[in-house]
Design an enzyme around this catalytic site. Sequence first.
Site, PDB file in Angstrom:
ATOM      1  N   LYS A   1      46.150  42.706  48.524  1.00  0.00           N
ATOM      2  CA  LYS A   1      45.172  41.642  48.712  1.00  0.00           C
ATOM      3  C   LYS A   1      45.767  40.279  48.370  1.00  0.00           C
ATOM      4  O   LYS A   1      45.521  39.291  49.077  1.00  0.00           O
ATOM      5  CB  LYS A   1      43.934  41.919  47.858  1.00  0.00           C
ATOM      6  CG  LYS A   1      43.112  43.104  48.366  1.00  0.00           C
ATOM      7  CD  LYS A   1      42.078  43.554  47.365  1.00  0.00           C
ATOM      8  CE  LYS A   1      41.350  44.805  47.859  1.00  0.00           C
ATOM      9  NZ  LYS A   1      40.430  45.376  46.858  1.00  0.00           N
TER      10      LYS A   1
ATOM     11  N   GLN B   1      38.745  44.658  40.687  1.00  0.00           N
ATOM     12  CA  GLN B   1      39.211  45.886  41.325  1.00  0.00           C
ATOM     13  C   GLN B   1      38.538  47.091  40.671  1.00  0.00           C
ATOM     14  O   GLN B   1      38.547  47.219  39.446  1.00  0.00           O
ATOM     15  CB  GLN B   1      40.740  46.003  41.203  1.00  0.00           C
ATOM     16  CG  GLN B   1      41.322  47.228  41.868  1.00  0.00           C
ATOM     17  CD  GLN B   1      41.097  47.254  43.372  1.00  0.00           C
ATOM     18  OE1 GLN B   1      41.215  46.237  44.036  1.00  0.00           O
ATOM     19  NE2 GLN B   1      40.770  48.416  43.903  1.00  0.00           N
TER      20      GLN B   1
ATOM     21  N   ASP C   1      33.289  39.479  46.922  1.00  0.00           N
ATOM     22  CA  ASP C   1      33.348  40.905  47.254  1.00  0.00           C
ATOM     23  C   ASP C   1      31.955  41.483  47.479  1.00  0.00           C
ATOM     24  O   ASP C   1      31.803  42.644  47.847  1.00  0.00           O
ATOM     25  CB  ASP C   1      34.064  41.671  46.129  1.00  0.00           C
ATOM     26  CG  ASP C   1      34.754  42.937  46.617  1.00  0.00           C
ATOM     27  OD1 ASP C   1      34.953  43.076  47.836  1.00  0.00           O
ATOM     28  OD2 ASP C   1      35.106  43.791  45.777  1.00  0.00           O
TER      29      ASP C   1
END
Length: 284
Positions: free
Chosen positions: A56, A100, A123
Amino acid sequence: MTSTARLMDGSAPARRLVEQAAERAAALTRRTGTSPCLATVLVGDDPASVTYVRMKRARCAKAGIRSRHVPLPAATTTAELVEAITALSHDPDVHGILLQHPAGPHIDERAAFEAIAPEKDVDGLTGHSFAAMSFGYDGFASCTPGGIMRLLDHYEVDLAGKRAVVVGRSAILGRPVGMLLLARDATVTYCHSRTTDLASNTQEADVLVAAVGRPRFLRGEHLKPGAVVIDAGSHPGNIGDVDFDSARTRASLITPVPGGVGPMTIATLLTQTVDAATAQLAAR
């Protein structure tokens, strides 16, 4: 004669989305003197998570998006993680925050996600973002569900009035993708581990989203002939939640693993990071 489904390749539309994000990031940097910045937070050193974060960050660099990595020890407590995320939420130099996951069995992930400021939740994992998705308000979509919707649009799949079945009900994939499908006037059914006679539901699906987290869980016999099949699973050996070989003989469209949903997820993350930076810098 048995037909074969057309592949829903996510690589090409994802590449275009990233190009567009890069163009917008460059224009924003020229206009404001500030580049969009995504902060990545990683607890521990799980190899898969380390790889995902590295990928990413590399994609961010290619798109002209700065990344700030915040590695935390595996022994980090929920309180310590919340403190780190709260600091990023208050930092004006950070425009998006990515935690994450999984963060570890000892971590209250929901508490950690909720520490992310809504305007930086690129996200799309906070309760605020889920509510925005559900009610059609401005906000950030969960990246994988958002990527799925972009992929359906790219292949011109008309969802209005169609029966959509989502197999899986996780807070980051199954539930939000159902809300996004509902917003497009699909009739949505959620299936899960307690669903009786799963096949009777999936065999009625015009659009099937596999988000159950079990390799090759859904097979060709579970499908309605001509269905659009979105496989959001990812398992070792490039295996999804759908048995690809049997499913492609019944579906009309199907996503490959890899190369289907995955590229669209990352492209959506980068797009939403630039969106976040644009809104935050405009408000100053």
